[in-house]
Design a protein around this motif. Structure first.
Motif, mmCIF file in Angstrom:
data_model
loop_
_atom_site.group_PDB
_atom_site.id
_atom_site.type_symbol
_atom_site.label_atom_id
_atom_site.label_comp_id
_atom_site.label_asym_id
_atom_site.label_seq_id
_atom_site.Cartn_x
_atom_site.Cartn_y
_atom_site.Cartn_z
ATOM 1 N N VAL A 114 0.826 -1.207 0.000
ATOM 2 C CA VAL A 114 0.000 0.000 0.000
ATOM 3 C C VAL A 114 0.862 1.260 0.000
ATOM 4 N N THR A 115 1.745 1.399 1.002
ATOM 5 C CA THR A 115 2.575 2.609 1.101
ATOM 6 C C THR A 115 3.971 2.420 0.502
ATOM 7 N N TRP A 116 4.334 1.168 0.203
ATOM 8 C CA TRP A 116 5.654 0.788 -0.305
ATOM 9 C C TRP A 116 6.722 0.824 0.791
ATOM 10 N N ASN A 117 6.315 1.047 2.033
ATOM 11 C CA ASN A 117 7.263 1.122 3.149
ATOM 12 C C ASN A 117 7.306 -0.194 3.929
ATOM 13 N N MET A 118 8.137 -0.224 4.954
ATOM 14 C CA MET A 118 8.368 -1.448 5.727
ATOM 15 C C MET A 118 7.071 -2.101 6.179
ATOM 16 N N VAL A 143 12.000 4.012 6.978
ATOM 17 C CA VAL A 143 12.109 5.032 5.929
ATOM 18 C C VAL A 143 10.721 5.417 5.435
ATOM 19 N N HIS A 144 10.507 6.715 5.244
ATOM 20 C CA HIS A 144 9.273 7.222 4.629
ATOM 21 C C HIS A 144 9.585 7.486 3.158
ATOM 22 N N LEU A 145 9.340 6.491 2.328
ATOM 23 C CA LEU A 145 9.812 6.492 0.949
ATOM 24 C C LEU A 145 9.051 7.491 0.079
ATOM 25 N N TYR A 146 9.810 8.295 -0.659
ATOM 26 C CA TYR A 146 9.239 9.300 -1.571
ATOM 27 C C TYR A 146 8.270 10.240 -0.845
ATOM 28 N N GLY A 147 8.439 10.368 0.464
ATOM 29 C CA GLY A 147 7.589 11.248 1.255
ATOM 30 C C GLY A 147 6.353 10.591 1.829
ATOM 31 N N MET A 148 6.084 9.335 1.469
ATOM 32 C CA MET A 148 4.888 8.641 1.963
ATOM 33 C C MET A 148 5.125 8.103 3.376
#
Length: 384
Positions: A114-118, A143-148
């Motif tokens: 969904v968010t592409w994060n951990m 990590v908050h990837l690409y700002g997400m």
């Protein structure tokens, strides 16, 4: 004559920066120390304070890079040789490199879709398995990837369950919020990056964010060569680093920070325009969407190509196609467990991150983009 180069995320000057930099030069404050440095830290702390006034502003230490800030944060948590540090696999290498600086071992955890994060579930699996193997996990980097925003409530709950401290890598996420709370203030320690491609820049630079004043005090000590206090000569009882941000660059950051709200608004507007223009394409989707309560600064606008169109419509083919129009784009981060330098690191999952890398591309997202620039990118993609 080819059209001018359209870059992925170039530095954007709002006009205020020159006043601060000129003041530093006019006053002779070109040494690392100077009045812009504490002022920038104080202003950044205000920007990260809860908007509803329910909490206090964090402590900020401005440093030479986000990587330096992460290195110092790991030192603050006592990470050392023989330890393990959990890190997402879907991120830039700088999220994991400081783990190796300290002689520790990175352990990679896959993303959720969904968010592409951990993924919190895989995080729990990894922590339980490392414990069964008798390993000491000294920290978790989120990590908050690409700002997400990552799924912080779930991740922090898992971390508390296993008694492992968390560091937020918000290098790409200044201006993003989760349930109204700024990213970089959810965990006791966090880091930001002000590299030239970030939403605000100090040319090169970063910051360590701490909820505890004692952490900030020790971070400043470590970042200034660990010089012992109250001694007229240079006395050192432990190793430190030359990691302090310069006064001139802090002045640049002060000017950039004045426009932070507009910068976030501009990037979010650009993302929405991409999503609207591409909504009818059957081979490409703009992503990831925001779950309820998640607010991304949309540092970079990203697209995913449908598997059914590969290999003729692969991200690399699209990237090369955009280059013929003098438009820069970039693949999504290659997962760290697939990087040669981290090939021996333990990994939990990996299929989601690998799939995103195989299908994704970052499109031009700078704050200086005009509607004509957007039209140019869209027209090139449609021709593809």
């Amino acid at each position: 004559m080819p059209p001018p180069r359209l870059y992925l995320s170039p530095p954007h000057l709002g006009g205020h920066e020159l006043n601060y930099v000129a003041k530093a030069l006019a006053d002779g404050w070109v040494a690392p120390a100077g009045p812009h440095l504490p002022a920038f830290e104080a202003e950044l702390a205000v920007a990260l304070a809860p908007a509803d006034g329910t909490g206090s502003a964090p402590h900020v230490v401005a440093l030479s890079s986000g990587t330096a800030a992460l290195h110092v944060a790991l030192r603050l948590l006592g990470v050392g040789s023989g330890d393990e540090v959990i890190c997402p696999t879907f991120t830039f290498a700088a999220s994991a490199a400081p783990i190796l600086y300290l002689g520790a071992t990175p352990v990679f955890v896959d993303s959720e879709a969904v968010t592409w994060n951990m993924c919190p579930d895989l995080l729990r699996e990894a922590l339980a398995d490392r414990a069964r193997r008798g390993k000491r996990v000294a920290a978790i980097i989120v990590v908050h990837l690409y700002g997400m925003p990552a799924r912080l409530p779930e991740i922090l709950a898992v971390a508390e369950e296993f008694g492992v401290p968390v560091i937020e890598d918000a290098a790409e996420a200044l201006g993003s919020t989760l349930y109204g709370r700024p990213l970089g203030t959810w965990a006791p320690l966090a880091i930001l990056s002000f590299n030239g491609n970030k939403i605000i820049t100090t040319s090169g630079g970063g910051a360590l964010i701490a909820t505890d004043a004692a952490h900030a005090t020790r971070a400043l000590y470590l970042a200034t060569q660990a010089k012992d206090a109250d001694v007229p000569h240079y006395e050192h009882t432990e190793i430190g680093y030359n990691y302090r941000l310069s006064n001139v660059l802090a002045g640049l950051g002060r000017g950039q920070l004045e426009d932070l709200e507009d910068r976030v608004k501009g990037r979010r507007t650009l993302y929405r325009k991409y999503a609207e223009r591409f909504r009818l394409l059957d081979f490409l989707a703009v992503g990831p969407p925001e779950p309820a309560g998640f607010c991304s600064n949309r540092w970079l606008s990203t697209v995913l190509l449908d598997d059914a169109f590969a290999p003729d419509h692969s991200p690399e083919r699209l990237r090369q196609h955009l280059e013929t129009f003098n438009i820069e784009s970039r693949p999504l981060w290659k997962p760290l467990h697939l990087q040669p330098v981290f090939a021996e690191a333990p990994t939990y999952g990996g299929e989601v991150a690998a799939g995103l890398f195989a299908r994704g591309l970052c499109l031009p997202s700078g704050n200086g983009m005009k509607d004509a620039d957007l039209d140019r990118v869209v027209a090139a993609v449609l021709r593809f």
